[in-house]
Enzyme design. Structure first.
Site, PDB file in Angstrom:
ATOM      1  N   HIS A   1      -4.115   1.350   7.748  1.00 14.97           N
ATOM      2  CA  HIS A   1      -2.925   1.966   7.734  1.00 14.97           C
ATOM      3  C   HIS A   1      -2.460   3.184   6.612  1.00 14.97           C
ATOM      4  O   HIS A   1      -2.222   4.183   6.945  1.00 14.97           O
ATOM      5  CB  HIS A   1      -1.653   0.932   7.446  1.00 14.97           C
ATOM      6  N   GLU A   2      -3.257   2.718   5.511  1.00 11.58           N
ATOM      7  CA  GLU A   2      -3.059   4.009   4.321  1.00 11.58           C
ATOM      8  C   GLU A   2      -3.921   5.297   4.676  1.00 11.58           C
ATOM      9  O   GLU A   2      -3.664   6.446   4.381  1.00 11.58           O
ATOM     10  CB  GLU A   2      -3.196   3.506   2.975  1.00 11.58           C
TER      11      GLU A   2
ATOM     12  N   CYS B   1       6.161  -0.170   6.642  1.00  8.84           N
ATOM     13  CA  CYS B   1       5.715   1.085   5.846  1.00  8.84           C
ATOM     14  C   CYS B   1       7.076   1.654   4.961  1.00  8.84           C
ATOM     15  O   CYS B   1       7.894   1.731   5.447  1.00  8.84           O
ATOM     16  CB  CYS B   1       5.251   2.240   7.147  1.00  8.84           C
ATOM     17  N   LEU B   2       6.339   2.083   3.610  1.00 10.78           N
ATOM     18  CA  LEU B   2       7.411   2.344   2.803  1.00 10.78           C
ATOM     19  C   LEU B   2       8.224   3.542   3.268  1.00 10.78           C
ATOM     20  O   LEU B   2       9.407   3.754   2.700  1.00 10.78           O
ATOM     21  CB  LEU B   2       7.054   2.603   1.308  1.00 10.78           C
TER      22      LEU B   2
ATOM     23  N   HIS C   1      -2.641   7.681   7.078  1.00  7.32           N
ATOM     24  CA  HIS C   1      -1.685   8.497   6.311  1.00  7.32           C
ATOM     25  C   HIS C   1      -2.044   9.807   5.921  1.00  7.32           C
ATOM     26  O   HIS C   1      -1.530  10.904   5.694  1.00  7.32           O
ATOM     27  CB  HIS C   1      -0.849   7.734   4.991  1.00  7.32           C
TER      28      HIS C   1
ATOM     29  N   GLN D   1       2.903   9.993   1.141  1.00 13.12           N
ATOM     30  CA  GLN D   1       4.083   9.612   1.165  1.00 13.12           C
ATOM     31  C   GLN D   1       5.086   9.732   0.017  1.00 13.12           C
ATOM     32  O   GLN D   1       6.202   9.682   0.021  1.00 13.12           O
ATOM     33  CB  GLN D   1       4.144   7.873   1.177  1.00 13.12           C
TER      34      GLN D   1
ATOM     35  N   GLY E   1       0.763  -1.283   0.106  1.00 12.59           N
ATOM     36  CA  GLY E   1      -0.038  -0.038   0.099  1.00 12.59           C
ATOM     37  C   GLY E   1       0.689   1.341   0.073  1.00 12.59           C
ATOM     38  O   GLY E   1       2.094   1.237   0.450  1.00 12.59           O
TER      39      GLY E   1
HETATM   40 ZN    ZN Z   1       2.812   3.615   5.579  1.00 15.33          ZN
END
Ligand code: ZN
Length: 157
Positions: free
Chosen positions: A130-131, A88-89, A134, A50, A45
């Protein structure tokens, strides 16, 4: 187009994203770039903030395909919670156990402008939460319990 992923503690990760009012060419381009970037990085994701774009847009792997969701909102969540390991990226090599509602219902729009309501459980429920976090500047470390936060303090050094 591949985009640069902003890494913690980049301040953009703490900002609130704006609603996508209209699906324009720019929005479609961003959607495609987000999907490409997520796949290149092997992520499950990715949210627009991000990559430094403060738009309420996320991309998730659903049945091994990248899917883009606009203005996603969690409208219902189960009382029952589940703990799973998350990455998480924006936090390379950090994996933490996070407890979240086990199932959620999400209202969202796809890139063709169609409204939909999705019931998600397991990995997908976790990824949606999670997304969507963000989009409000909330990061998974904020959801971590005491010991996981402590672990993060060591990992990031
Ligand atoms: Zn993340």
């Amino acid at each position: 187009m591949l985009l640069e992923i902003k890494k913690y503690p980049d301040p953009v990760l703490r900002k609130k994203a704006e609603k996508v009012e209209k699906v324009t060419e720019d929005i479609l381009e961003l959607a495609q770039s987000l999907a490409e970037t997520m796949q290149k990085e092997d992520g499950l994701g990715l949210a627009a903030p991000q990559v430094g774009q403060l738009k309420r847009m996320i991309v998730l792997m659903v049945n091994k395909e990248p899917k883009v969701f606009l203005n996603p909102v969690v409208v219902k969540k189960s009382k029952e919670k589940e703990t799973a390991e998350e990455g998480c990226l924006s936090f390379p090599e950090v994996f933490l156990e996070i407890k979240r509602p086990k199932t959620v219902e999400v209202e969202t729009t796809d890139v063709s402008g169609e409204r939909m309501r999705i019931s998600a459980k397991g990995l997908l429920a976790c990824a949606f939460q999670h997304e969507i976090d963000h989009l409000d500047g909330i990061l998974f470390i904020d959801r971590a319990g005491f010991w996981q936060k402590l672990k993060f303090r060591f990992l990031k050094k």
